[in-house]
Scaffold this motif. Sequence first.
Motif, PDB file in Angstrom:
ATOM      1  N   LYS A  81       0.843  -1.204   0.000  1.00 30.98           N
ATOM      2  CA  LYS A  81       0.000   0.000   0.000  1.00 30.98           C
ATOM      3  C   LYS A  81       0.876   1.251   0.000  1.00 30.98           C
ATOM      4  CE  LYS A  81      -4.238   1.813   0.790  1.00 30.98           C
ATOM      5  NZ  LYS A  81      -5.419   1.575  -0.042  1.00 30.98           N
ATOM      6  N   LYS A  82       2.072   1.163   0.604  1.00 34.47           N
ATOM      7  CA  LYS A  82       2.992   2.300   0.706  1.00 34.47           C
ATOM      8  C   LYS A  82       4.405   1.760   0.837  1.00 34.47           C
ATOM      9  CE  LYS A  82       4.095   6.651   1.261  1.00 34.47           C
ATOM     10  NZ  LYS A  82       5.451   6.449   0.730  1.00 34.47           N
ATOM     11  N   TYR A 103       2.336  -2.866   4.176  1.00 34.45           N
ATOM     12  CA  TYR A 103       1.073  -3.484   3.772  1.00 34.45           C
ATOM     13  C   TYR A 103      -0.032  -3.033   4.724  1.00 34.45           C
ATOM     14  CZ  TYR A 103       4.374  -6.089   1.008  1.00 34.45           C
ATOM     15  OH  TYR A 103       5.377  -6.397   0.121  1.00 34.45           O
ATOM     16  N   GLU A 104      -1.161  -2.654   4.151  1.00 33.10           N
ATOM     17  CA  GLU A 104      -2.254  -2.118   4.960  1.00 33.10           C
ATOM     18  C   GLU A 104      -2.623  -3.118   6.060  1.00 33.10           C
ATOM     19  OE1 GLU A 104      -5.615  -0.878   2.662  1.00 33.10           O
ATOM     20  OE2 GLU A 104      -6.177   0.603   4.173  1.00 33.10           O
TER      21      GLU A 104
END
Length: 139
Positions: A81-82, A103-104
């Motif tokens: 996710k980022k 990861y979310e």
Amino acid sequence: MHNDCFYCTKNEELKDLMIEIKSLEVSTLYLNRDQTHTGRCILAFNQHKKEIYELTEQERKFFMEDISTSARALKNAFAPKKINYGIYGDLVSHLHMHIVPKYENGVNWGEAFVNSPKQKDFINNEAYQEIVSEIKYNL
Ligand SMILES: [Zn+2]
């Protein structure tokens, strides 16, 4: 080159910590053996420089390109996710950046990744090679 620096000598200490993936424009990409965050990498500048401001303008541009290339490969390989970026170097001064997919709702989501967690996630050689191949494919 500094003989007491594992990024310069690429000695056994380095091999215990990371696996070389690929040489880029001005730096070398490694897979961190700690895979608490799947795809976690280290990008080490090829020369023994300590601080960003010691690089020439062109070296800085190429280093930023290498960071971008590496991060994009991790995004395409593992769909985090980022991506988090960290340059510390208090103890190992050779310029290197931690590139850490996040990861979310995963480990450390919403906060800084733990650089050297007490409990590290070491995987087997086959699993390391799968991750390395996936990153290489996306570089
Ligand atoms: Zn060095």
